[in-house]
Design a protein around this motif. Structure first.
Motif, PDB file in Angstrom:
ATOM      1  N   UNK A  35     -52.926-114.077  24.412  1.00  0.00           N
ATOM      2  CA  UNK A  35     -53.580-115.150  25.174  1.00  0.00           C
ATOM      3  C   UNK A  35     -54.509-114.574  26.241  1.00  0.00           C
ATOM      4  N   UNK A  36     -54.140-113.444  26.826  1.00  0.00           N
ATOM      5  CA  UNK A  36     -55.038-112.810  27.803  1.00  0.00           C
ATOM      6  C   UNK A  36     -56.361-112.440  27.143  1.00  0.00           C
ATOM      7  N   UNK A  37     -56.292-111.921  25.920  1.00  0.00           N
ATOM      8  CA  UNK A  37     -57.529-111.599  25.183  1.00  0.00           C
ATOM      9  C   UNK A  37     -58.273-112.868  24.791  1.00  0.00           C
ATOM     10  N   UNK A  38     -57.550-113.867  24.296  1.00  0.00           N
ATOM     11  CA  UNK A  38     -58.158-115.111  23.824  1.00  0.00           C
ATOM     12  C   UNK A  38     -58.886-115.852  24.940  1.00  0.00           C
ATOM     13  N   UNK A  39     -58.337-115.805  26.151  1.00  0.00           N
ATOM     14  CA  UNK A  39     -58.917-116.540  27.276  1.00  0.00           C
ATOM     15  C   UNK A  39     -59.632-115.625  28.266  1.00  0.00           C
ATOM     16  N   UNK A  40     -60.032-114.447  27.806  1.00  0.00           N
ATOM     17  CA  UNK A  40     -60.656-113.463  28.698  1.00  0.00           C
ATOM     18  C   UNK A  40     -61.905-114.000  29.388  1.00  0.00           C
ATOM     19  N   UNK A  41     -62.744-114.755  28.672  1.00  0.00           N
ATOM     20  CA  UNK A  41     -63.973-115.244  29.315  1.00  0.00           C
ATOM     21  C   UNK A  41     -63.700-116.281  30.397  1.00  0.00           C
ATOM     22  N   UNK A  42     -62.460-116.783  30.466  1.00  0.00           N
ATOM     23  CA  UNK A  42     -62.074-117.723  31.526  1.00  0.00           C
ATOM     24  C   UNK A  42     -61.215-117.043  32.596  1.00  0.00           C
ATOM     25  N   UNK A  43     -60.994-115.737  32.449  1.00  0.00           N
ATOM     26  CA  UNK A  43     -60.224-114.996  33.440  1.00  0.00           C
ATOM     27  C   UNK A  43     -59.050-114.237  32.874  1.00  0.00           C
TER      28      UNK A  43
END
Length: 125
Positions: A35-43
């Motif tokens: 999830x950290x990778x998946x939502x990287x562009x949001x933080x």
């Protein structure tokens, strides 16, 4: 962290699908590496400790509140299919988290891919 907790954390950390865990105040308390990778562009991982509501528009926020109310209404209300992502061929669910007495303590978002894994069985390369 007790031994069993370490096992559960490791299971979630190894999951290739996103898992985002929230408490009942809608604070993100855990994101697995996927999830950290998946939502990287949001933080990415910096979202831990922040409200998941900051990641959603007002309509989506209202839906999240309704789902959590539904979870709280009955101990058997535990899973809601929230979205299908056609591009990634995956379903997204909200799932209730309950303590040993079946009291609602939070919820998580779980992504499940539908695409068949074509890796040969027991390939260890």
């Amino acid at each position: 962290m007790n031994n069993l907790s370490q096992f559960f954390k490791s299971i979630i950390d190894q999951d290739q699908a996103s898992v985002v865990v929230c408490d009942l105040e809608h604070t993100i308390i855990y994101m697995n590496p996927a999830s950290c990778r998946n939502y990287e562009k949001w933080g990415g991982g910096t979202l831990v400790g922040k409200s998941i509501m900051n990641c959603h528009n007002p309509n989506s926020q209202g839906i999240i509140y309704k789902v959590v109310e539904w979870f709280a209404a009955d101990k058997n209300n535990n899973k809601v299919h929230t979205f299908f992502n056609e591009k990634q061929n995956k379903d997204v669910y909200m799932i209730a988290l309950r303590d040993e007495e079946e009291n609602l303590i939070g919820y998580y978002e779980k992504h499940e891919f539908r695409t068949k894994d074509e890796t040969p069985f027991y390939e260890m390369n």
